[in-house]
Write a protein that holds these residues in place. Structure first.
Motif, PDB file in Angstrom:
ATOM      1  N   GLY A 206     -12.040  -3.644  14.709  1.00  0.00           N
ATOM      2  CA  GLY A 206     -12.149  -3.294  13.305  1.00  0.00           C
ATOM      3  C   GLY A 206     -11.572  -4.356  12.391  1.00  0.00           C
ATOM      4  O   GLY A 206     -11.045  -5.382  12.817  1.00  0.00           O
ATOM      5  N   MET A 207     -11.668  -4.101  11.078  1.00  0.00           N
ATOM      6  CA  MET A 207     -11.110  -4.992  10.064  1.00  0.00           C
ATOM      7  C   MET A 207      -9.649  -4.635   9.866  1.00  0.00           C
ATOM      8  O   MET A 207      -9.307  -3.704   9.134  1.00  0.00           O
ATOM      9  N   LEU A 208      -8.767  -5.383  10.517  1.00  0.00           N
ATOM     10  CA  LEU A 208      -7.334  -5.106  10.474  1.00  0.00           C
ATOM     11  C   LEU A 208      -6.595  -5.940   9.440  1.00  0.00           C
ATOM     12  O   LEU A 208      -5.423  -5.675   9.140  1.00  0.00           O
ATOM     13  N   MET A 209      -7.245  -6.943   8.883  1.00  0.00           N
ATOM     14  CA  MET A 209      -6.556  -7.860   7.971  1.00  0.00           C
ATOM     15  C   MET A 209      -5.884  -7.167   6.789  1.00  0.00           C
ATOM     16  O   MET A 209      -4.712  -7.462   6.482  1.00  0.00           O
ATOM     17  N   PRO A 210      -6.541  -6.228   6.103  1.00  0.00           N
ATOM     18  CA  PRO A 210      -5.852  -5.544   4.994  1.00  0.00           C
ATOM     19  C   PRO A 210      -4.615  -4.780   5.455  1.00  0.00           C
ATOM     20  O   PRO A 210      -3.603  -4.747   4.744  1.00  0.00           O
ATOM     21  N   TRP A 211      -4.687  -4.176   6.635  1.00  0.00           N
ATOM     22  CA  TRP A 211      -3.540  -3.431   7.157  1.00  0.00           C
ATOM     23  C   TRP A 211      -2.398  -4.383   7.488  1.00  0.00           C
ATOM     24  O   TRP A 211      -1.230  -4.110   7.163  1.00  0.00           O
ATOM     25  N   PHE A 212      -2.719  -5.489   8.151  1.00  0.00           N
ATOM     26  CA  PHE A 212      -1.687  -6.482   8.450  1.00  0.00           C
ATOM     27  C   PHE A 212      -0.977  -6.932   7.169  1.00  0.00           C
ATOM     28  O   PHE A 212       0.250  -7.015   7.119  1.00  0.00           O
ATOM     29  N   GLU A 213      -1.769  -7.230   6.150  1.00  0.00           N
ATOM     30  CA  GLU A 213      -1.202  -7.716   4.890  1.00  0.00           C
ATOM     31  C   GLU A 213      -0.313  -6.656   4.239  1.00  0.00           C
ATOM     32  O   GLU A 213       0.748  -6.967   3.698  1.00  0.00           O
TER      33      GLU A 213
ATOM     34  N   ASN B  38      -6.642   2.911  16.315  1.00  0.00           N
ATOM     35  CA  ASN B  38      -6.296   2.291  15.034  1.00  0.00           C
ATOM     36  C   ASN B  38      -5.455   3.207  14.151  1.00  0.00           C
ATOM     37  O   ASN B  38      -4.506   2.762  13.494  1.00  0.00           O
ATOM     38  N   ASP B  39      -5.806   4.481  14.122  1.00  0.00           N
ATOM     39  CA  ASP B  39      -5.092   5.410  13.253  1.00  0.00           C
ATOM     40  C   ASP B  39      -3.648   5.646  13.690  1.00  0.00           C
ATOM     41  O   ASP B  39      -2.870   6.264  12.954  1.00  0.00           O
ATOM     42  N   ASP B  40      -3.292   5.169  14.881  1.00  0.00           N
ATOM     43  CA  ASP B  40      -1.925   5.328  15.372  1.00  0.00           C
ATOM     44  C   ASP B  40      -1.069   4.081  15.133  1.00  0.00           C
ATOM     45  O   ASP B  40       0.094   4.046  15.539  1.00  0.00           O
ATOM     46  N   LEU B  41      -1.625   3.086  14.468  1.00  0.00           N
ATOM     47  CA  LEU B  41      -0.888   1.836  14.285  1.00  0.00           C
ATOM     48  C   LEU B  41       0.362   2.012  13.424  1.00  0.00           C
ATOM     49  O   LEU B  41       1.388   1.368  13.674  1.00  0.00           O
ATOM     50  N   ASP B  42       0.279   2.876  12.420  1.00  0.00           N
ATOM     51  CA  ASP B  42       1.470   3.135  11.608  1.00  0.00           C
ATOM     52  C   ASP B  42       2.599   3.692  12.464  1.00  0.00           C
ATOM     53  O   ASP B  42       3.766   3.303  12.320  1.00  0.00           O
ATOM     54  N   ALA B  43       2.236   4.586  13.373  1.00  0.00           N
ATOM     55  CA  ALA B  43       3.239   5.184  14.259  1.00  0.00           C
ATOM     56  C   ALA B  43       3.840   4.136  15.195  1.00  0.00           C
ATOM     57  O   ALA B  43       5.026   4.206  15.540  1.00  0.00           O
ATOM     58  N   VAL B  44       3.026   3.175  15.604  1.00  0.00           N
ATOM     59  CA  VAL B  44       3.519   2.105  16.472  1.00  0.00           C
ATOM     60  C   VAL B  44       4.575   1.281  15.733  1.00  0.00           C
ATOM     61  O   VAL B  44       5.635   0.971  16.283  1.00  0.00           O
ATOM     62  N   LEU B  45       4.289   0.929  14.491  1.00  0.00           N
ATOM     63  CA  LEU B  45       5.263   0.159  13.716  1.00  0.00           C
ATOM     64  C   LEU B  45       6.549   0.948  13.506  1.00  0.00           C
ATOM     65  O   LEU B  45       7.664   0.404  13.603  1.00  0.00           O
TER      66      LEU B  45
ATOM     67  N   LYS C  90       1.453  -4.490   5.656  1.00  0.00           N
ATOM     68  CA  LYS C  90       2.690  -4.310   6.420  1.00  0.00           C
ATOM     69  C   LYS C  90       3.521  -5.587   6.494  1.00  0.00           C
ATOM     70  O   LYS C  90       4.581  -5.598   7.129  1.00  0.00           O
ATOM     71  N   GLY C  91       3.032  -6.642   5.864  1.00  0.00           N
ATOM     72  CA  GLY C  91       3.769  -7.893   5.888  1.00  0.00           C
ATOM     73  C   GLY C  91       3.732  -8.604   7.220  1.00  0.00           C
ATOM     74  O   GLY C  91       4.634  -9.396   7.540  1.00  0.00           O
ATOM     75  N   LEU C  92       2.697  -8.338   8.012  1.00  0.00           N
ATOM     76  CA  LEU C  92       2.553  -8.978   9.318  1.00  0.00           C
ATOM     77  C   LEU C  92       1.789 -10.285   9.140  1.00  0.00           C
ATOM     78  O   LEU C  92       0.593 -10.290   8.885  1.00  0.00           O
TER      79      LEU C  92
END
Length: 304
Positions: A114-121, A90-97, A123-125
């Motif tokens: 995990g709870m990914l919804m706040p992260w998706f929002e 999960n902590d590598d998701l920013d690097a993936v984008l 990043k505009g995903l």
């Protein structure tokens, strides 16, 4: 508040004390759409980000040898068509984008817990492709263990998004089950998965050398069901999302199917940390902790 009784995997009724469940029944909304979607019979070549991780290796083995396997941070090409299976932490998701051209973001397929919804929002995903992998790939050299049980013979693994049929085809080729759900039903199952990974791991972490099988045993059954109950209630009040009815039964059965998995609290900010933030917010507003048992367990394992 009135006592609540639930019937668990063991078919033995357990009183849940003063927990007052108000979760809505969402069974009518929980319908698969596999009959409405054409699942390809051939595995589509894909980009696998995180090919050096157990999940990435397993997904590659399910392919036809035409996949492009990348390590975290390696640039994702624009001209390789098909889904981009994201198997990183999960902590590598920013690097993936950052390593993926924005024109390809809609092709990303997230396998993370995990709870990914706040992260998706953030990043505009919008409506990202996701997979809830109810199977275990932690044992090197051995095939994945599917989450098929007597309670859920159809399996629990679920996919959502435009690439869901392609994911289902790949998993089926690997001998694993996979259902395709509409958004609301998928989010309900996502909450179920989040409760499992957070509540069972935390309960088991309180036992030296504890495993998921230990948590599902009679010794810890009452504790984990009480914990899931307050966490499910708090989740519904926070998000409006709720697991499907009888989720405790399904998760207990699944934990027995993958009983060897060690119970360890990981990815705190994505899992238990998200629940703890709800407690912190309530306390800051002068309210009672809605998940006092969860907070107590976190203190017992020295997480907070």
């Amino acid at each position: 508040m009135a006592n609540v009784t639930t019937t668990l995997f063991s078919s033995k009724p357990y009183s849940l004390g003063n927990l007052n469940f108000k979760l809505p029944s969402t069974t009518s909304k929980h319908r698969t759409i596999t009959s409405m979607v054409s699942v390809p019979t051939k595995v589509i070549p894909s980009i696998i980000v995180g090919g050096d991780i157990s999940l990435g290796k397993a997904l590659k083995q399910m392919g036809t040898g035409q996949d492009l396997v990348l390590k975290t941070g390696e640039p994702v090409p624009v001209d390789f068509p098909g889904p981009i299976l994201v198997c990183t932490k999960n902590d590598d998701l920013d690097a993936v984008l950052e390593s993926t051209p924005q024109s390809r973001w809609s092709d990303l397929v997230f396998f993370q817990d995990g709870m990914l919804m706040p992260w998706f929002e953030s990043k505009g995903l919008s409506d990202p492709n996701q997979v809830l992998p109810f199977f275990d790939v932690s044992r090197p050299g051995k095939p994945p263990v599917d989450g098929i049980t007597d309670v859920t013979p159809e399996g629990l693994t679920t996919a959502f998004g435009k690439w869901a049929p392609a994911v289902a085809s790949r998993l089926h080729a690997g001998g694993l089950s996979c259902k395709i759900l509409e958004k609301q039903a998928f989010q309900n199952r996502m909450i179920e998965r989040l409760l499992w990974i957070s509540a069972f791991m935390l309960t088991g972490a309180r036992v030296p050398g504890g495993t998921m099988g230990d948590v599902a045993s009679e010794n810890h059954l009452y504790e984990v069901v009480m914990l899931m109950g307050e966490m499910a209630q708090a989740t519904y009040e926070e998000t409006g999302l709720a697991p499907e009815v009888h989720f405790e039964t399904r998760l207990l059965a699944y934990s027995k199917a993958v009983s060897h998995i060690p119970a360890v609290v990981e990815d705190f900010k994505w899992r238990n940390g998200w629940f703890y933030s709800i407690s912190q917010k309530a306390i800051a507003q002068g309210k009672e902790d809605p998940m006092s048992l969860h907070t107590r367990f976190l203190k017992e394992v020295n997480i907070i």
